[in-house]
Enzyme design. Structure first.
Site, short mmCIF file in Angstrom:
data_model
loop_
_atom_site.label_atom_id
_atom_site.label_comp_id
_atom_site.label_asym_id
_atom_site.label_seq_id
_atom_site.Cartn_x
_atom_site.Cartn_y
_atom_site.Cartn_z
N GLU A 1 9.22 -10.17 0.45
CA GLU A 1 8.95 -11.59 0.90
C GLU A 1 10.10 -12.44 1.52
O GLU A 1 10.92 -12.77 0.53
CB GLU A 1 8.00 -12.06 -0.32
CG GLU A 1 6.97 -11.67 -1.03
CD GLU A 1 6.79 -11.83 -2.22
OE1 GLU A 1 6.62 -13.02 -2.61
OE2 GLU A 1 6.76 -10.86 -3.25
N ARG B 1 7.35 -19.81 -7.93
CA ARG B 1 7.19 -20.56 -8.52
C ARG B 1 7.97 -22.02 -8.90
O ARG B 1 9.20 -21.77 -8.44
CB ARG B 1 7.39 -19.97 -10.15
CG ARG B 1 6.32 -18.72 -10.30
CD ARG B 1 6.77 -17.75 -11.41
NE ARG B 1 5.82 -16.61 -11.63
CZ ARG B 1 6.04 -15.37 -11.12
NH1 ARG B 1 7.15 -15.23 -10.26
NH2 ARG B 1 5.24 -14.51 -11.19
N HIS C 1 2.89 -20.13 -5.88
CA HIS C 1 2.55 -19.83 -4.66
C HIS C 1 1.54 -20.91 -4.24
O HIS C 1 0.43 -20.63 -3.41
CB HIS C 1 1.76 -18.54 -4.81
CG HIS C 1 2.50 -17.44 -4.57
ND1 HIS C 1 3.83 -17.51 -4.39
CD2 HIS C 1 2.13 -15.88 -5.07
CE1 HIS C 1 4.40 -16.04 -4.34
NE2 HIS C 1 3.35 -15.06 -4.74
N ASP D 1 10.89 -7.64 -9.23
CA ASP D 1 9.96 -8.95 -8.99
C ASP D 1 11.06 -9.89 -8.90
O ASP D 1 10.91 -11.32 -9.57
CB ASP D 1 9.04 -9.07 -10.17
CG ASP D 1 8.08 -10.29 -9.73
OD1 ASP D 1 8.14 -10.72 -8.70
OD2 ASP D 1 7.09 -10.94 -10.54
N HIS E 1 3.10 -12.29 2.32
CA HIS E 1 2.89 -11.56 1.08
C HIS E 1 2.30 -10.09 1.51
O HIS E 1 1.73 -9.57 0.60
CB HIS E 1 2.04 -12.16 0.28
CG HIS E 1 2.73 -11.81 -1.31
ND1 HIS E 1 2.57 -10.64 -1.93
CD2 HIS E 1 3.23 -12.70 -2.48
CE1 HIS E 1 3.10 -10.74 -3.22
NE2 HIS E 1 3.33 -11.83 -3.56
N VAL E 2 2.80 -9.74 2.71
CA VAL E 2 2.14 -8.18 2.85
C VAL E 2 3.11 -7.34 1.85
O VAL E 2 4.08 -7.46 1.40
CB VAL E 2 2.54 -7.84 4.13
CG1 VAL E 2 4.37 -7.86 4.58
CG2 VAL E 2 2.11 -6.39 4.90
N TYR E 3 2.21 -6.21 1.57
CA TYR E 3 2.40 -5.26 0.72
C TYR E 3 2.46 -3.64 1.61
O TYR E 3 1.46 -3.65 2.12
CB TYR E 3 1.50 -4.81 -0.50
CG TYR E 3 1.38 -5.76 -1.68
CD1 TYR E 3 2.31 -5.27 -2.73
CD2 TYR E 3 0.85 -7.20 -1.50
CE1 TYR E 3 2.03 -6.29 -3.90
CE2 TYR E 3 1.02 -8.05 -2.44
CZ TYR E 3 1.71 -7.43 -3.83
OH TYR E 3 1.60 -8.56 -4.75
#
Length: 353
Positions: free
Chosen positions: A313, A80, A105, A251, A179-181
């Site tokens: 990330e 952000r 983003h 986060d 942004h892989v989870y």
């Protein structure tokens, strides 16, 4: 190293392709020309059974409708920017505001929603997928024409390497990430709460309610943010620490210590025996435990619930352009941005051994 290219779908009359690299051990990585989205990484568990350890959809529409950023390239700037405003070279800029009062983003649409040019370079020990994108001046408010090249490499050492390059014709901002989870169980219906995570960091960025950093670093000592030894993610998710309770989990941006040859982060799942080791030259690692979902969507016929994955990330600290001590994300003409992150996949008997 094996290579496969197949049609994944269609976007406004343009074909979306899925490219798959598979090494001699059977480890594979699949990605789209849409946003560089990683749809699948298949690795074996301790019994030798292969499963996809990332979150991803099987159709184009879900990626664009819900924008969960699963496996996507994020930019120009990840995270952000407060009110979408910044000063550069004495000039005030206003970016697109797309999350409350803030820029998030890179705006919408941004890197993850565009079709990239893709080429492949094959080698004996590794194969490279090379993604290129031209971001014109003014896109979502950013100055400068930006040429971006991002390379995914899969090696015979079971490493996925991401190399970022960019050049601009006028001063601009650049702070990308992927942004892989991960869900190392290979089953997204199981949460990642029992996964252990180590992050080699002494400091975490404090956040306001809207996710914008306050500019203050918090020592992790004697708090549930302390991940310098492997800790179950459930500890942070259920923590009563005001910062963690407000977000219902992690986060947050960790400022990495970069202690010699030690890994920057290690994610592990004892049940499957899968482990991911993260090393990067980036200053920070944002840990996000998928604390909410952006819609009622499914993967493989099962609804995705909170805590279905964890994103790791790598980037410079969020909102760095507006914080004096968060690092530099300005890219000037004549410079070449370069950054590299490696995710290495292993199997272990137990995560705390």
């Amino acid at each position: 190293m094996e290579f496969e290219k197949k049609i994944f779908g269609d976007l406004s009359g343009e074909t979306i392709y899925e490219y798959t690299l598979t090494n001699s051990q059977g480890v594979s990585l699949s990605a789209l020309n849409l946003g560089g989205v990683v749809t699948s990484i298949k690795t074996p568990d301790k019994a030798g059974q292969f499963s996809n350890i990332t979150l991803g959809f099987d159709n184009v529409e879900d990626y664009l409708t819900y924008r969960p950023f699963y496996g996507a390239l994020v930019g120009r700037v990840a995270g952000r920017i407060a009110e979408g405003r910044f000063n550069l070279e004495g000039k005030e800029y206003q970016l697109q505001v797309n999350e409350g009062e803030n820029h998030h983003h890179g705006g919408n649409p941004a890197f993850e929603s565009h079709i990239w040019d893709v080429s492949i370079e094959e080698g004996e020990a590794s194969t490279h997928l090379i993604f290129k994108y031209f971001s014109p001046a003014g896109e979502n408010g950013y100055p400068g024409n930006l040429v971006v090249t991002i390379t995914y490499t899969l090696s015979e050492a079971n490493e996925w390497k991401i190399s970022y390059h960019a050049e601009t014709d006028e001063p601009t901002l650049f702070n990308p990430t992927n942004h892989v989870y991960f869900n190392l169980s290979g089953d997204h219906t199981k949460t990642i709460k029992e996964h252990t995570l180590l992050v080699n960091s002494d400091l975490v960025g404090e956040l306001k309610e809207d996710g914008i950093p306050t500019g203050k670093f918090l020592p992790v000592n004697d708090t549930d943010f302390d991940l310098r030894e492997p800790v179950k993610l459930s500890k942070g998710i259920t923590s009563q620490h005001p910062q963690l309770a407000d977000k219902k989990g992690f986060d947050h941006p960790y400022f990495l210590a970069h202690r010699g040859s030690e890994p920057d982060a290690v994610l592990c799942d004892s049940e499957s025996g899968r482990k991911v080791i993260v090393t990067t030259d980036c200053d920070a690692l944002v840990v996000y435990t998928h604390n909410g979902v952006s819609g009622e969507y499914e993967i493989n016929g099962n609804r995705v619930e909170p805590y279905a994955g964890v994103a790791l990330e790598t980037q410079t600290m969020p909102d760095a352009i507006n914080q004096d001590n968060f690092g530099n994300i300005i890219l000037y003409p004549g410079e070449t941005f370069h950054s590299e992150t490696i995710y290495q996949f292993e199997q272990v008997k137990g995560c705390l051994e």
